[in-house]
Design an enzyme around this catalytic site. Sequence first.
Site, PDB file in Angstrom:
ATOM      1  N   ASP A 154      37.367  61.727  48.077  1.00  0.00           N
ATOM      2  CA  ASP A 154      37.447  63.001  48.812  1.00  0.00           C
ATOM      3  C   ASP A 154      36.387  63.995  48.320  1.00  0.00           C
ATOM      4  OD1 ASP A 154      39.553  62.370  50.501  1.00  0.00           O
ATOM      5  OD2 ASP A 154      41.077  63.047  49.087  1.00  0.00           O
TER       6      ASP A 154
ATOM      7  N   LYS B 198      49.045  59.390  47.103  1.00  0.00           N
ATOM      8  CA  LYS B 198      47.796  59.316  46.318  1.00  0.00           C
ATOM      9  C   LYS B 198      48.044  59.211  44.813  1.00  0.00           C
ATOM     10  CE  LYS B 198      44.797  61.655  49.613  1.00  0.00           C
ATOM     11  NZ  LYS B 198      43.836  62.716  49.891  1.00  0.00           N
TER      12      LYS B 198
HETATM   13  N1  LIG Z   1      38.053  66.910  55.365  1.00  0.00           N
HETATM   14  C1  LIG Z   1      38.532  65.878  54.679  1.00  0.00           C
HETATM   15  O1  LIG Z   1      37.915  64.811  54.607  1.00  0.00           O
HETATM   16  C2  LIG Z   1      39.824  65.998  53.938  1.00  0.00           C
HETATM   17  C3  LIG Z   1      40.138  65.069  52.930  1.00  0.00           C
HETATM   18  C4  LIG Z   1      41.337  65.226  52.228  1.00  0.00           C
HETATM   19  C5  LIG Z   1      42.209  66.279  52.560  1.00  0.00           C
HETATM   20  N2  LIG Z   1      41.871  67.144  53.559  1.00  0.00           N
HETATM   21  C6  LIG Z   1      42.755  68.261  53.905  1.00  0.00           C
HETATM   22  O2  LIG Z   1      43.002  69.018  52.751  1.00  0.00           O
HETATM   23  C7  LIG Z   1      44.227  69.715  52.916  1.00  0.00           C
HETATM   24  C8  LIG Z   1      44.985  69.682  51.615  1.00  0.00           C
HETATM   25  O3  LIG Z   1      45.402  68.357  51.361  1.00  0.00           O
HETATM   26  P1  LIG Z   1      46.039  67.980  49.940  1.00  0.00           P
HETATM   27  O4  LIG Z   1      46.170  66.501  49.917  1.00  0.00           O
HETATM   28  O5  LIG Z   1      45.291  68.654  48.852  1.00  0.00           O
HETATM   29  O6  LIG Z   1      47.492  68.639  50.056  1.00  0.00           O
HETATM   30  P2  LIG Z   1      48.463  69.054  48.870  1.00  0.00           P
HETATM   31  O7  LIG Z   1      48.232  68.203  47.665  1.00  0.00           O
HETATM   32  O8  LIG Z   1      49.825  69.113  49.465  1.00  0.00           O
HETATM   33  O9  LIG Z   1      47.998  70.547  48.448  1.00  0.00           O
HETATM   34  C9  LIG Z   1      48.188  71.631  49.327  1.00  0.00           C
HETATM   35  C10 LIG Z   1      47.563  72.889  48.721  1.00  0.00           C
HETATM   36  O10 LIG Z   1      47.672  73.929  49.695  1.00  0.00           O
HETATM   37  C11 LIG Z   1      48.275  75.069  49.091  1.00  0.00           C
HETATM   38  N3  LIG Z   1      49.009  75.824  50.085  1.00  0.00           N
HETATM   39  C12 LIG Z   1      49.915  75.364  50.980  1.00  0.00           C
HETATM   40  N4  LIG Z   1      50.359  76.364  51.753  1.00  0.00           N
HETATM   41  C13 LIG Z   1      49.720  77.494  51.327  1.00  0.00           C
HETATM   42  C14 LIG Z   1      49.766  78.857  51.729  1.00  0.00           C
HETATM   43  N5  LIG Z   1      50.533  79.276  52.737  1.00  0.00           N
HETATM   44  N6  LIG Z   1      48.957  79.732  51.078  1.00  0.00           N
HETATM   45  C15 LIG Z   1      48.162  79.324  50.062  1.00  0.00           C
HETATM   46  N7  LIG Z   1      48.095  78.059  49.628  1.00  0.00           N
HETATM   47  C16 LIG Z   1      48.870  77.156  50.261  1.00  0.00           C
HETATM   48  C17 LIG Z   1      49.159  74.502  48.008  1.00  0.00           C
HETATM   49  O11 LIG Z   1      49.421  75.514  47.077  1.00  0.00           O
HETATM   50  P3  LIG Z   1      50.633  75.439  46.004  1.00  0.00           P
HETATM   51  O12 LIG Z   1      50.155  74.506  44.920  1.00  0.00           O
HETATM   52  O13 LIG Z   1      50.776  76.846  45.542  1.00  0.00           O
HETATM   53  O14 LIG Z   1      51.828  74.922  46.744  1.00  0.00           O
HETATM   54  C18 LIG Z   1      48.258  73.385  47.459  1.00  0.00           C
HETATM   55  O15 LIG Z   1      47.309  73.924  46.587  1.00  0.00           O
HETATM   56  C19 LIG Z   1      44.957  69.045  54.084  1.00  0.00           C
HETATM   57  O16 LIG Z   1      44.890  69.913  55.191  1.00  0.00           O
HETATM   58  C20 LIG Z   1      44.135  67.808  54.347  1.00  0.00           C
HETATM   59  O17 LIG Z   1      44.129  67.456  55.719  1.00  0.00           O
HETATM   60  C21 LIG Z   1      40.687  67.040  54.225  1.00  0.00           C
END
Ligand SMILES: NC(=O)c1ccc[n+]([C@@H]2O[C@H](COP(=O)([O-])OP(=O)(O)OC[C@H]3O[C@@H](n4cnc5c(N)ncnc54)[C@H](OP(=O)(O)O)[C@@H]3O)[C@@H](O)[C@H]2O)c1
Length: 286
Positions: free
Chosen positions: A108, A71
Amino acid sequence: MEKNYRAELVGVLGDPVDGNPTGVMEEAGFEHAGLNWRYITVRVLPNDLDAAMAGVRAFNMRGVNLTMPHKINVLRHMDELSEAARVIGAVNTVVCREDGTMFGENTDGKGFVQSLTDAGISLSGASVCLLGAGGAARSIGVECALAGASAIAVINRNAQRGEALAKTIRDNTRAEARFIPWQGAARVPEGTDILINATCVGLHPHADACPDIDFNTVQPNMVVCDVIFNPVDTPFLTRAAARGARTIDGLGMLVNQGAINYTLWTGQKAPREVMYAKLREEFGIE
Ligand SMILES: NC(=O)c1ccc[n+]([C@@H]2O[C@H](COP(=O)([O-])OP(=O)(O)OC[C@H]3O[C@@H](n4cnc5c(N)ncnc54)[C@H](OP(=O)(O)O)[C@@H]3O)[C@@H](O)[C@H]2O)c1
């Protein structure tokens, strides 16, 4: 009239991408509208993005979605960005224009805000608590602020990312934003109206996992949302509901951002109900 056997192509590039159900939903919409369009789900490894984007051009694709880990890196391929994509610093949807230029948008957060609107929940003047500061959280945080939230508390493990998101919101919107370090079971600030899990905690195959928060600080008057859509019923939402809170699952956000993308690509109104029904069928939801 001669028949046209050529389909218009859109799709998603990412890794991992096998479990991404977007294509099923988009193709249900195309079929419903009688459009000969295909949505292909393509595994693109981190170092292959440039080659993949050259392929998008070579195949005359109409657009693509980007998911993890592309992204941000895709930004260098964009000729123009929407205001939201510029502020968020990430693109999840590319529109390939007829003149050969590429337009980057981030849908998103818009999809998330729409899911609140659909549920009759207003962000105007709302106090939001956002768990996470990754790509989804950045998009949601910025769009909630642009939609009128007055205060946003960002709780994240990584302080640099958390601080950066709070600053982005402060610098680009009217909302007050502050970062709260995630230490132990996070306490939801008093006065929170809307609590959002925008971390990846709880995503399949770790469906039993729950963000580490103090559920005693979740109040019955709060709206609690999860971005996780696989599974739809997350422990986070179940435990919030047990506290009496109203819950919103991640499926609405997924459908809404898919519907916005459909319109960006085809120029037509998306058959959202058809797309939603297809996703529910896909997830085995009554
Ligand atoms: N419903 C929808 O349409 C939609 C759309 C987009 C994304 N999503 C979902 O959103 C989620 C996040 O995606 P992303 O692209 O934002 O991923 P990302 O950029 O990798 O960010 C992951 C986030 O999760 C945090 N995290 C990971 N493990 C954790 C833990 N054990 N405890 C607390 N925080 C934790 C990370 O914290 P740190 O910064 O501290 O590492 C970071 O803030 C995914 O599951 C994705 O499937 C859903």
